[in-house]
Design a protein around this motif. Structure first.
Motif, PDB file in Angstrom:
ATOM      1  N   LYS A 170       1.153  -1.114   0.042  1.00  0.00           N
ATOM      2  CA  LYS A 170      -0.004  -0.202  -0.074  1.00  0.00           C
ATOM      3  C   LYS A 170       0.717   1.416   0.044  1.00  0.00           C
ATOM      4  O   LYS A 170       1.615   1.299   0.661  1.00  0.00           O
ATOM      5  CB  LYS A 170      -0.769  -0.077   1.210  1.00  0.00           C
ATOM      6  N   GLN A 362      -5.840   7.130   5.310  1.00  0.00           N
ATOM      7  CA  GLN A 362      -5.341   6.018   4.574  1.00  0.00           C
ATOM      8  C   GLN A 362      -4.666   5.035   5.559  1.00  0.00           C
ATOM      9  O   GLN A 362      -4.897   3.753   5.289  1.00  0.00           O
ATOM     10  CB  GLN A 362      -4.281   6.456   3.572  1.00  0.00           C
ATOM     11  N   THR A 365      -7.751   3.363   7.817  1.00  0.00           N
ATOM     12  CA  THR A 365      -8.293   2.527   6.932  1.00  0.00           C
ATOM     13  C   THR A 365      -7.638   1.006   6.427  1.00  0.00           C
ATOM     14  O   THR A 365      -8.069  -0.109   6.580  1.00  0.00           O
ATOM     15  CB  THR A 365      -8.771   3.215   5.653  1.00  0.00           C
ATOM     16  N   SER A 366      -6.324   1.198   6.428  1.00  0.00           N
ATOM     17  CA  SER A 366      -5.482   0.188   6.136  1.00  0.00           C
ATOM     18  C   SER A 366      -5.417  -0.575   7.642  1.00  0.00           C
ATOM     19  O   SER A 366      -5.526  -2.152   7.378  1.00  0.00           O
ATOM     20  CB  SER A 366      -4.044   0.487   5.679  1.00  0.00           C
ATOM     21  N   TYR A 367      -4.957  -0.242   8.641  1.00  0.00           N
ATOM     22  CA  TYR A 367      -5.028  -0.980   9.904  1.00  0.00           C
ATOM     23  C   TYR A 367      -6.415  -1.627  10.102  1.00  0.00           C
ATOM     24  O   TYR A 367      -6.692  -2.635  10.383  1.00  0.00           O
ATOM     25  CB  TYR A 367      -4.834   0.078  11.073  1.00  0.00           C
ATOM     26  N   ASN A 368      -7.429  -0.973   9.762  1.00  0.00           N
ATOM     27  CA  ASN A 368      -9.180  -1.535  10.145  1.00  0.00           C
ATOM     28  C   ASN A 368      -9.140  -2.649   9.079  1.00  0.00           C
ATOM     29  O   ASN A 368      -9.665  -3.856   9.566  1.00  0.00           O
ATOM     30  CB  ASN A 368     -10.111  -0.288  10.019  1.00  0.00           C
ATOM     31  N   ASN A 369      -8.891  -2.550   7.963  1.00  0.00           N
ATOM     32  CA  ASN A 369      -8.910  -3.690   6.727  1.00  0.00           C
ATOM     33  C   ASN A 369      -8.010  -4.980   7.289  1.00  0.00           C
ATOM     34  O   ASN A 369      -8.488  -5.949   7.229  1.00  0.00           O
ATOM     35  CB  ASN A 369      -8.403  -3.214   5.706  1.00  0.00           C
ATOM     36  N   LEU A 370      -7.000  -4.560   7.969  1.00  0.00           N
ATOM     37  CA  LEU A 370      -6.033  -5.768   8.245  1.00  0.00           C
ATOM     38  C   LEU A 370      -6.746  -6.308   9.296  1.00  0.00           C
ATOM     39  O   LEU A 370      -6.771  -7.548   9.535  1.00  0.00           O
ATOM     40  CB  LEU A 370      -4.879  -5.083   8.537  1.00  0.00           C
ATOM     41  N   LYS A 372      -9.833  -6.854  10.087  1.00  0.00           N
ATOM     42  CA  LYS A 372     -10.975  -7.710   9.643  1.00  0.00           C
ATOM     43  C   LYS A 372     -10.325  -8.865   8.934  1.00  0.00           C
ATOM     44  O   LYS A 372     -11.526  -9.930   8.721  1.00  0.00           O
ATOM     45  CB  LYS A 372     -11.733  -6.764   8.710  1.00  0.00           C
ATOM     46  N   LEU A 373      -9.272  -9.055   8.710  1.00  0.00           N
ATOM     47  CA  LEU A 373      -8.791 -10.190   7.720  1.00  0.00           C
ATOM     48  C   LEU A 373      -8.956 -11.573   8.477  1.00  0.00           C
ATOM     49  O   LEU A 373      -8.562 -11.323   9.744  1.00  0.00           O
ATOM     50  CB  LEU A 373      -7.414 -10.024   6.868  1.00  0.00           C
TER      51      LEU A 373
END
Length: 373
Positions: A170, A362, A365-370, A372-373
């Motif tokens: 990213k 940004q 958002t990247s932390y939150n998406n991570l 959730k994985l």
């Protein structure tokens, strides 16, 4: 979330990696105060480069006498035990490294890679430095859940040299310290001018004085110009090459070296400069360019690489080996007030894409998406 950071450079590095790390923590604390940020510092620092608030930003050091003594081992391995105790959800290595055991302990990981200069310009590093850097960076990039590149240039290098899949990377640009966006009083300007005995008109360069930064080009370019060059940065062996040239051509009264300025003094210096020159051969990003644009100072930098990303379409770009191109670019800006003003205004508009709110959104958002994985 509880987010941990490899914080050696937050507390011990005064320049690029340290500034990046401190700014990132500052932005997260300010714009996402709902999270807790744990800064894992391997040893006590000699000077106060960063103040934690003990509200949502906490400093953590080795808790045992063994790891206090062998703090590098703590950074590489022992810190993982502390991350588990602190219930860390994500660990972010801010400068190309993450510790062992994160995945086994179900801790998500992010690593920021700033540049691969040691691959692009291997002659600037020893054999062992190259091997160690390559091993650490590739291992961290492979083992982390996400890689942050600070520019498209760095992302391309990571894909090419470390063979990391592009979907894992990213690009999140660096922010810029708020002091470079401030206005200052006449008295504050006068204090800096007096303290450093600055000439009435000068061009400016900021950055470690090393071969890769190529500031000798600008020294040569002003030899026949009616202007002065102020160089701000930590000195290295390359400084001798510059001072030898200055001595041989009797330029002692045209070049001024400064170091260890406060951030406010540096910000005022940017604003006082007529032109900012940055003839570097290669950068991961080039934060001084951003600082200059925020300071409303026109930029002359290098053709190719990352420099267009940082400087935008309206800065002036020169061949880093051409003294004539640099000389002509400086002269053009010094002689044309309207052109300088036009470039300044367009550059200031362009640099808003690096605003704090954009960067931190940004990142979060990247932390939150991570998670959730």
């Amino acid at each position: 979330m509880n987010i941990g950071f490899e914080a050696k450079r937050v507390f011990h590095n005064r320049t690029g990696l340290g500034n990046y790390s401190r700014d990132l923590i500052r932005l997260l604390s300010q714009y996402s105060p709902e999270n807790n940020y744990f800064l894992y510092n391997p040893k006590s620092s000699a000077s106060k480069l960063f103040e934690v608030n003990d509200n949502n930003v906490f400093e953590k050091k080795p808790s045992s006498s063994f790891y206090t003594t062998f703090y590098n081992l703590w950074r590489q391995k022992g810190v993982t035990e502390d991350l588990v105790k602190d219930k860390i959800n994500i660990f972010h290595g801010l400068s190309g490294e993450i510790p062992l055991g994160l995945r086994a302990n179900k801790i998500k990981s992010v690593v920021t890679i700033h540049d691969l200069i040691f691959v692009r310009y291997p002659h600037l590093y020893s054999f062992f430095e190259r091997k160690i850097h390559f091993y650490k960076f590739k291992k961290a990039a492979q083992q982390s859940d996400m890689v942050i590149a600070i520019s498209e240039q760095t992302k391309n290098d990571i894909v090419e040299f470390l063979k990391i899949d592009t979907s894992k990377i990213k690009v999140i640009y660096q922010g810029c310290h708020a002091v470079f966006k401030k206005d200052f009083s006449d008295n504050e300007y006068k204090e800096v001018i007096t303290k450093f005995n600055l000439p009435k008109e000068f061009i400016l360069n900021v950055g470690t004085i090393e071969t890769r930064k190529n500031i000798l080009l600008a020294v040569k370019a002003i030899k026949n110009l009616d202007t002065y060059l102020v160089i701000v940065g930590k000195e290295t062996a390359y400084t001798n090459e510059i001072t030898n040239y200055i001595s041989e051509h009797h330029l002692e009264n045209k070049v001024l070296f400064l170091k260890e300025l406060s951030l406010q003094e540096l910000a005022i210096l940017y604003k006082l400069a007529k032109v900012f020159v940055y003839p570097s051969l290669y950068e991961g990003f080039g934060i001084p360019i951003i600082e200059a644009l925020y300071s409303k100072t026109p930029v002359i930098t290098t053709l190719g690489g990352v420099f267009l990303e940082a400087g935008g379409p309206d800065s002036i770009y020169v061949n880093p080996t051409s003294i004539n191109e640099m000389e002509n670019a400086i002269l053009k800006l010094l002689q044309n007030d309207d052109l300088r003003e036009e470039i300044t205004q367009k550059g200031w508009k362009y640099v808003q894409k690096f605003n704090d709110e954009v960067v931190v959104k940004q990142l979060i958002t990247s932390y939150n998406n991570l998670v959730k994985l």
